[in-house]
Write an enzyme that holds these catalytic residues in place. Structure first.
Site, PDB file in Angstrom:
ATOM      1  N   TYR A 157       0.832  -1.196   0.000  1.00  2.32           N
ATOM      2  CA  TYR A 157       0.000   0.000   0.000  1.00  2.32           C
ATOM      3  C   TYR A 157       0.872   1.254   0.000  1.00  2.32           C
ATOM      4  O   TYR A 157       0.374   2.358   0.004  1.00  2.32           O
ATOM      5  CB  TYR A 157      -0.916   0.032   1.221  1.00  2.32           C
ATOM      6  CG  TYR A 157      -2.039  -0.968   1.199  1.00  2.32           C
ATOM      7  CD1 TYR A 157      -2.531  -1.490   0.020  1.00  2.32           C
ATOM      8  CD2 TYR A 157      -2.632  -1.378   2.380  1.00  2.32           C
ATOM      9  CE1 TYR A 157      -3.577  -2.407   0.011  1.00  2.32           C
ATOM     10  CE2 TYR A 157      -3.677  -2.286   2.383  1.00  2.32           C
ATOM     11  CZ  TYR A 157      -4.138  -2.790   1.206  1.00  2.32           C
ATOM     12  OH  TYR A 157      -5.172  -3.678   1.200  1.00  2.32           O
ATOM     13  N   GLU A 158       2.190   1.075   0.037  1.00  5.71           N
ATOM     14  CA  GLU A 158       3.152   2.182   0.012  1.00  5.71           C
ATOM     15  C   GLU A 158       2.948   3.148   1.176  1.00  5.71           C
ATOM     16  O   GLU A 158       2.946   4.365   0.996  1.00  5.71           O
ATOM     17  CB  GLU A 158       3.111   2.916  -1.329  1.00  5.71           C
ATOM     18  CG  GLU A 158       3.435   2.044  -2.519  1.00  5.71           C
ATOM     19  CD  GLU A 158       4.821   1.401  -2.456  1.00  5.71           C
ATOM     20  OE1 GLU A 158       5.759   2.014  -1.902  1.00  5.71           O
ATOM     21  OE2 GLU A 158       4.968   0.281  -2.980  1.00  5.71           O
ATOM     22  N   HIS A 159       2.792   2.600   2.358  1.00 11.68           N
ATOM     23  CA  HIS A 159       2.711   3.395   3.577  1.00 11.68           C
ATOM     24  C   HIS A 159       3.805   2.922   4.529  1.00 11.68           C
ATOM     25  O   HIS A 159       3.514   2.456   5.627  1.00 11.68           O
ATOM     26  CB  HIS A 159       1.350   3.217   4.260  1.00 11.68           C
ATOM     27  CG  HIS A 159       0.209   3.793   3.496  1.00 11.68           C
ATOM     28  ND1 HIS A 159      -0.649   4.711   4.027  1.00 11.68           N
ATOM     29  CD2 HIS A 159      -0.221   3.593   2.227  1.00 11.68           C
ATOM     30  CE1 HIS A 159      -1.569   5.042   3.141  1.00 11.68           C
ATOM     31  NE2 HIS A 159      -1.321   4.366   2.036  1.00 11.68           N
ATOM     32  N   PRO A 160       5.085   3.035   4.127  1.00 14.08           N
ATOM     33  CA  PRO A 160       6.149   2.527   5.001  1.00 14.08           C
ATOM     34  C   PRO A 160       6.250   3.339   6.296  1.00 14.08           C
ATOM     35  O   PRO A 160       6.018   4.548   6.292  1.00 14.08           O
ATOM     36  CB  PRO A 160       7.413   2.659   4.151  1.00 14.08           C
ATOM     37  CG  PRO A 160       7.096   3.727   3.172  1.00 14.08           C
ATOM     38  CD  PRO A 160       5.621   3.643   2.912  1.00 14.08           C
TER      39      PRO A 160
END
Length: 195
Positions: free
Chosen positions: A130-133
């Site tokens: 989800y590209e929420h690192p």
């Protein structure tokens, strides 16, 4: 497909801790229409929202213009792949429900013919983010060897430098990071500046 639509489900896997909702299913139509023979598709994207796996971020050069080396290390934690398989099975059950049957032609991925035994490899081959690192420079107490910043975002061992973003979360949150990062920034701003 218009209008844009989506839905979210948080639920507990069979390995979830007490009061833990560790599986997330997001229903949306955000997919390349060319992927579907009908020109439209509903995606039931699944994720493990509190993974056991821990990735790394390492500098590859002293040059700040050179990108770091990032290893997400997805699904290497002891429970993560099992929970992801369980989430995919649940999403497939939802997709095969008679209500979906009224609007769905077929299951595109992993596909109607895929057996439960084949899911591990299919998941590993199609894994995304989800590209929420988060949590790459975690906040912690004085005696926490992993802590990069203190409770006010001050970087340990560096004067006059604060980090106030999702990287300082001590653990991966089980929600989208936007509001959590805003809340963290407001909390630190108030503690540091008293406003």
């Amino acid at each position: 497909m218009t209008p844009a639509g989506g839905a979210l489900v948080w639920t507990a896997s069979s390995e979830a801790g007490e009061d833990e909702l560790d599986i997330h299913i997001s229903a949306t139509h955000l997919i390349d229409p060319a992927f579907s023979p009908t020109g439209g598709a509903i995606v039931l994207a699944v994720s493990i929202v509190r993974p056991d796996s821990i990735g790394t971020v390492r500098l590859s050069s002293r040059d700040p213009k050179v990108a770091p080396v990032i290893d997400y290390n997805f699904l290497t934690g002891s429970r993560d792949l099992r929970r992801m398989v369980e989430a995919v099975k649940l999403s497939r059950r939802i997709g095969r429900n008679e209500l979906f049957g009224r609007v769905a032609d077929s299951e595109l991925l992993p596909g109607d013919q895929v057996t439960d035994d084949e899911l591990d490899q299919i998941i590993l081959d199609n894994l995304g983010s989800y590209e929420h690192p988060t949590s790459t420079a975690p906040m912690g107490g004085d005696h926490d060897e992993w802590a990069v910043v203190d409770s006010e975002g001050a970087v340990r061992g560096v004067e006059a430098l604060r980090v106030v973003d999702a990287s300082i979360f001590p653990e991966v949150p089980s929600t989208a990071t936007n509001l959590t990062a805003i809340m963290t920034a407001e909390y630190i701003f108030q503690r540091v500046y008293g406003k």
